[in-house]
Design an enzyme around this catalytic site. Structure first.
Site, PDB file in Angstrom:
ATOM      1  N   ASN A  33       0.866  -1.186   0.000  1.00  0.00           N
ATOM      2  CA  ASN A  33       0.000   0.000   0.000  1.00  0.00           C
ATOM      3  C   ASN A  33       0.901   1.234   0.000  1.00  0.00           C
ATOM      4  OD1 ASN A  33      -1.899   1.973   0.375  1.00  0.00           O
ATOM      5  ND2 ASN A  33      -2.490   1.346   2.452  1.00  0.00           N
ATOM      6  N   LYS A  42       0.065   4.183  -0.464  1.00  0.00           N
ATOM      7  CA  LYS A  42      -0.648   5.385   0.007  1.00  0.00           C
ATOM      8  C   LYS A  42      -0.382   6.535  -0.976  1.00  0.00           C
ATOM      9  CE  LYS A  42      -0.397   3.490   4.618  1.00  0.00           C
ATOM     10  NZ  LYS A  42      -0.407   3.681   6.042  1.00  0.00           N
ATOM     11  N   HIS A  77      -9.954   1.686   4.489  1.00  0.00           N
ATOM     12  CA  HIS A  77      -8.718   1.886   5.257  1.00  0.00           C
ATOM     13  C   HIS A  77      -8.971   2.910   6.368  1.00  0.00           C
ATOM     14  CE1 HIS A  77      -4.609   2.911   6.288  1.00  0.00           C
ATOM     15  NE2 HIS A  77      -4.229   1.812   5.669  1.00  0.00           N
ATOM     16  N   GLU A 117      -7.265   5.251   7.424  1.00  0.00           N
ATOM     17  CA  GLU A 117      -6.921   6.641   7.079  1.00  0.00           C
ATOM     18  C   GLU A 117      -8.063   7.321   6.335  1.00  0.00           C
ATOM     19  OE1 GLU A 117      -3.178   5.895   5.160  1.00  0.00           O
ATOM     20  OE2 GLU A 117      -2.232   5.455   7.090  1.00  0.00           O
ATOM     21  N   GLU A 169      -6.422  -4.637  10.413  1.00  0.00           N
ATOM     22  CA  GLU A 169      -5.409  -3.601  10.609  1.00  0.00           C
ATOM     23  C   GLU A 169      -5.705  -2.816  11.884  1.00  0.00           C
ATOM     24  OE1 GLU A 169      -3.082  -2.391   6.917  1.00  0.00           O
ATOM     25  OE2 GLU A 169      -4.793  -1.082   7.035  1.00  0.00           O
ATOM     26  N   GLY A 180       1.788   2.345  11.061  1.00  0.00           N
ATOM     27  CA  GLY A 180       2.859   3.337  11.020  1.00  0.00           C
ATOM     28  C   GLY A 180       3.555   3.574  12.353  1.00  0.00           C
ATOM     29  N   SER A 207       2.529  -2.001  10.389  1.00  0.00           N
ATOM     30  CA  SER A 207       3.950  -2.098  10.742  1.00  0.00           C
ATOM     31  C   SER A 207       4.610  -3.414  10.313  1.00  0.00           C
ATOM     32  CB  SER A 207       4.146  -1.880  12.245  1.00  0.00           C
ATOM     33  OG  SER A 207       3.789  -0.562  12.594  1.00  0.00           O
TER      34      SER A 207
HETATM   35  P1  PGA Z   1       2.248   0.537   7.772  1.00  0.00           P
HETATM   36  O1  PGA Z   1       0.840   0.795   7.066  1.00  0.00           O
HETATM   37  O2  PGA Z   1       2.788  -0.758   7.232  1.00  0.00           O
HETATM   38  O3  PGA Z   1       3.083   1.713   7.395  1.00  0.00           O
HETATM   39  O4  PGA Z   1       1.994   0.445   9.228  1.00  0.00           O
HETATM   40  C1  PGA Z   1      -0.042  -0.261   6.816  1.00  0.00           C
HETATM   41  C2  PGA Z   1      -1.320   0.261   6.228  1.00  0.00           C
HETATM   42  O5  PGA Z   1      -1.718   1.397   6.553  1.00  0.00           O
HETATM   43  O6  PGA Z   1      -1.957  -0.423   5.418  1.00  0.00           O
END
Ligand code: PGA
Length: 234
Positions: free
Chosen positions: A8, A10, A93, A95, A152, A158, A189
């Site tokens: 991903n 982003k 997601h 976010e 998740e 993150g 992560s």
């Molecule tokens: P990350 O993000 O691996 O940077 O924690 C995962 C995600 O948001 O899908």
């Protein structure tokens, strides 16, 4: 059972990063590793990536609730995504949820994706019982082969703070049983340092990788872990 590695990106990446991935893929040990890889990049790079390496499995990070084409400024339909080789779409997601995307909208996008034949990767957190509404559950039942659930936990995204292996296993088993879904991934992560431990769990069908997916070496190492794990589950 194969183990997917979904990158991903982003709102990151560039044509140069697509080119680096194309070059790196030439050095993968085998085609199996390439089959396990899905890259979710910003829409503007998708057509280019598809033309450079048609074997890439591409994902979008969102799709419109509207199908086909029409007067919907700024929207990109699932049909249009399919037209440039997209096979998966990430929906729900955290976010996007935190910026106002609610379960009703996510349901409409999910319906649009499955209607089109795109596999939806539906992200849920520890709060999955309220995120998977009755309407969404109905779609999961009708399309259980076309939807992958991605567990998740918000606290892991993150931050470098993963839940314990037992917790991931427990939630994944719960999601599979409760929603009769065959594929549950983990995200939050994930790096080359912890991927093997996660991927080798029977309940886990793959990983959703954010930050680490922007580094080609990390992706290659996570893919190697995924290939290694296929033997655990056969
Ligand atoms: P990350 O993000 O691996 O940077 O924690 C995962 C995600 O948001 O899908």
């Amino acid at each position: 059972m194969s183990k997917l590695v979904v990158c991903n990106w982003k709102m990151n990446g560039s044509i140069q990063l697509v080119d680096s991935c194309v070059s790196a893929m030439a050095y993968l040990p085998n085609d199996v590793a390439l089959r396990n890889l899905v890259i979710a990049m910003p829409d503007i790079f998708l057509a280019y990536a598809n033309s450079m390496e048609p074997r890439f499995k591409l994902a979008a990070q969102d799709c419109s609730v509207y199908g086909g084409s029409g007067a919907h400024t700024g929207e990109v339909s699932a049909d249009m995504l399919m037209g440039v080789g997209v096979k998966y779409v990430i929906l729900g997601h955290s976010e996007r949820r935190s910026r106002g995307e609610d379960t009703e909208l996510i349901h409409a996008k999910l319906a649009s994706a499955v209607r089109c034949g795109i596999t939806a990767i539906l992200c849920v957190s520890d709060d999955y019982e309220s995120q998977i509404t009755e309407q969404i559950e109905g779609l999961l039942q009708a399309h259980h082969d076309d939807v992958i659930l991605a567990y998740e936990p918000v606290s892991a995204i993150g931050t470098g703070r993963l839940p314990g292996v037992g917790d991931i296993q427990r939630v994944a088993a719960c999601l599979r049983r409760r929603y009769v879904i065959s594929k549950v991934m983990y995200g939050g992560s994930v790096t080359s340092a912890n991927a093997l431990n996660i991927l080798k769990m029977d309940e886990i069908s793959g990983v959703l990788v954010g930050g680490a997916s922007l580094k080609v070496d990390e992706v290659s190492a996570i893919l190697a872990a995924a290939s290694q794990c296929m033997s655990y589950s056969t």
